[in-house]
Design a protein around this motif. Structure first.
Motif, PDB file in Angstrom:
ATOM      1  N   GLY A  16      45.409  45.344  30.003  1.00 26.04           N
ATOM      2  CA  GLY A  16      44.212  45.447  30.491  1.00 26.04           C
ATOM      3  C   GLY A  16      43.235  46.812  30.442  1.00 26.04           C
ATOM      4  N   VAL A  17      42.363  46.618  30.815  1.00 32.35           N
ATOM      5  CA  VAL A  17      41.388  47.673  30.905  1.00 32.35           C
ATOM      6  C   VAL A  17      40.484  47.021  32.378  1.00 32.35           C
ATOM      7  CG1 VAL A  17      39.377  49.073  30.299  1.00 32.35           C
ATOM      8  CG2 VAL A  17      40.738  47.850  29.093  1.00 32.35           C
ATOM      9  N   PHE A  18      40.732  48.052  33.145  1.00 32.18           N
ATOM     10  CA  PHE A  18      40.262  47.857  34.582  1.00 32.18           C
ATOM     11  C   PHE A  18      39.337  48.728  34.906  1.00 32.18           C
ATOM     12  CE2 PHE A  18      41.188  48.677  39.461  1.00 32.18           C
ATOM     13  CZ  PHE A  18      40.365  47.429  39.528  1.00 32.18           C
ATOM     14  N   SER A  19      38.150  48.388  35.449  1.00 35.58           N
ATOM     15  CA  SER A  19      36.718  48.773  36.271  1.00 35.58           C
ATOM     16  C   SER A  19      36.228  49.145  35.416  1.00 35.58           C
ATOM     17  CB  SER A  19      37.584  50.033  37.337  1.00 35.58           C
ATOM     18  OG  SER A  19      36.504  50.469  38.037  1.00 35.58           O
ATOM     19  N   PRO A  59      36.646  43.924  35.803  1.00 40.14           N
ATOM     20  CA  PRO A  59      36.014  44.405  36.665  1.00 40.14           C
ATOM     21  C   PRO A  59      36.084  44.623  37.975  1.00 40.14           C
ATOM     22  CG  PRO A  59      35.487  42.171  36.424  1.00 40.14           C
ATOM     23  CD  PRO A  59      36.609  42.312  35.579  1.00 40.14           C
ATOM     24  N   ILE A  60      35.432  45.584  38.639  1.00 38.38           N
ATOM     25  CA  ILE A  60      35.969  46.030  40.278  1.00 38.38           C
ATOM     26  C   ILE A  60      34.335  45.477  40.953  1.00 38.38           C
ATOM     27  CG2 ILE A  60      34.698  48.346  40.523  1.00 38.38           C
ATOM     28  CD1 ILE A  60      37.085  49.367  41.495  1.00 38.38           C
ATOM     29  N   LEU A  95      38.356  37.792  29.718  1.00 33.39           N
ATOM     30  CA  LEU A  95      37.573  38.165  31.207  1.00 33.39           C
ATOM     31  C   LEU A  95      37.309  37.486  32.189  1.00 33.39           C
ATOM     32  CD1 LEU A  95      35.008  36.874  27.989  1.00 33.39           C
ATOM     33  CD2 LEU A  95      35.492  39.145  28.657  1.00 33.39           C
ATOM     34  N   PHE A  96      38.440  38.975  33.099  1.00 29.89           N
ATOM     35  CA  PHE A  96      37.727  38.556  34.668  1.00 29.89           C
ATOM     36  C   PHE A  96      36.895  38.693  35.279  1.00 29.89           C
ATOM     37  CE2 PHE A  96      42.489  38.323  34.012  1.00 29.89           C
ATOM     38  CZ  PHE A  96      43.130  37.405  35.108  1.00 29.89           C
TER      39      PHE A  96
END
Ligand SMILES: Cc1cc2nc3c(=O)[nH]c(=O)nc-3n(C[C@H](O)[C@H](O)[C@H](O)COP(=O)(O)O)c2cc1C
Length: 363
Positions: A16-19, A59-60, A95-96
């Motif tokens: 996944g993609v973070f931040s 997301p952060i 989606l977090f």
């Protein structure tokens, strides 16, 4: 409704993609192409990840920045509303939302999370954080407490009960006293959306072991990364549960090893935003236990490069090899950051994902 949340799919290693919702992503650099986290860039990064078959966007949760030349992270999008918009703009990716327990009421969280779960047809995820930054807590007038995970257990219970209960209920806990609670709609995923807890220390691990689907954590040395997985497995087995472990890495992927290492040196050393790196490291060292204690002294470059996460720097083959090693040690997923997500994700997806497929980690 999706039959299976992307984190529950069959692939051995989820990515996944973070931040991407925050200025700089995870980097603390003054390189000209640094991530500004505009909405249009977030949307483009999300669509690239969704089309490429990545599993989640994470997301952060940040309310204040770390100063320095660029006030890095001061600009960050709130994560429920960010996820809601991306839910409508993507079709399969998870989606977090990353939510601070002490700063957000559980009934607000329950309704907002359920809303995103409906918009996304069952792709929502909750990343629970207890937070560490006294500056952010002071903004809300909330004291930092060492009872965060005790409160988190109650907080999550209220959310679950609000989804499960068809009739209004009262709740008398240590942290919340609630009357005639209803929260409709319940989430699409039953009994609730997937949950992750971002933590490193023992109390956080125990909370994840007892209450969440996944622990999101850091490691310092790749050859020794498995000990954190063993530890959380022991804790979750003792709690009679099965909890997966995810980690976080920053990525510089280039055709040649030298090119990747030169760029890493450029953005994370030569052009590091040093005042902000100092502020970030000092704050984390004093107030957060999110890394091994000696990481702060040994790996300044990693804090400028990716907030102290592990670096994946090199050719596609080298990065795929490192990912295989992380996977072999029991990690089920990796959240990735890049200096510039929209510029770098296409190359990463095109070149690294096929190698992971060959290695049997992804289909
Ligand atoms: C991988 C990871 C991601 C985190 N993400 C956030 C975040 O987005 N916002 C935040 O305030 N804290 C974040 N934290 C910090 C935790 O909320 C917590 O304060 C910190 O890990 C120290 O407490 P612990 O001993 O429970 O880990 C993160 C921690 C980890 C390990």
């Amino acid at each position: 409704m999706n039959s299976l949340h992307p984190l529950k799919g069959p692939d051995a290693l989820k990515l996944g993609v973070f931040s991407a919702n925050a200025d700089g992503g995870l980097a603390i650099t003054d390189v000209p192409e640094r991530w500004r986290a505009s909405w249009d860039d977030n949307l483009e990064a999300a669509r690239i990840a969704d089309r490429a078959g990545l599993d989640f966007l994470l997301p952060i949760a940040r309310w204040a920045g770390f100063g320095g030349k660029n006030k890095v992270r001061e600009w960050s999008f709130e994560t429920f509303t960010w996820a809601a918009a991306l839910a409508a703009a993507t079709s399969r990716i998870g989606l977090f939302m990353t939510v601070h327990v002490p700063l957000v009421h559980p009934l607000y969280a329950a309704k907002a999370l359920a809303t995103v779960d409906h918009i996304s047809h069952g792709r929502a995820g909750l990343n629970i954080v207890c937070g560490w930054n006294p500056k952010e807590f002071a903004m809300f007038g909330v004291p930092l407490s060492d009872k965060g995970y005790d409160q988190a257990a109650e907080w999550l219970y209220v959310i679950e009960k609000a989804y499960a209960s068809e009739v209004p209920f009262d709740f008398h806990g240590r942290y919340y006293t609630l009357k005639d609670v209803v929260s409709r709609p319940a989430s699409v995923q039953q009994p609730r959306p997937v949950t992750m807890n971002a933590a490193f220390g023992g109390p956080g691990r125990d909370f994840a072991a007892g209450h969440c689907d996944f622990l999101f954590t850091t490691f310092t040395e790749i050859n020794d990364a498995g000990r954190h997985v063993d530890d959380i497995r022991a804790r979750s087995t003792a709690a009679g549960r099965d909890v997966g472990v995810y980690t976080v890495c920053h990525v510089v992927c280039r055709d040649s090893q030298q090119e990747a290492e030169d760029y890493y040196q450029r953005y994370a050393v030569t052009l590091a935003d040093n005042a902000a790196v100092d502020a970030h490291m000092a704050g984390k060292k004093e107030f957060s236990k999110s890394h091994d204690g000696d990481a702060y002294d040994r790996y300044r470059k990693r804090f400028a490069g990716g907030a102290g996460s592990y670096p994946l720097v090199g050719t596609p083959a080298r990065i795929a090899e490192d990912m295989l090693s992380i996977s072999k040690q029991g990690y089920q997923g990796i959240a990735l950051s890049f200096v510039n997500y929209t510029q770098e994700l296409p190359f990463f997806c095109e070149r690294v994902l096929p190698l992971l497929k060959q290695a049997g980690l992804r289909s």
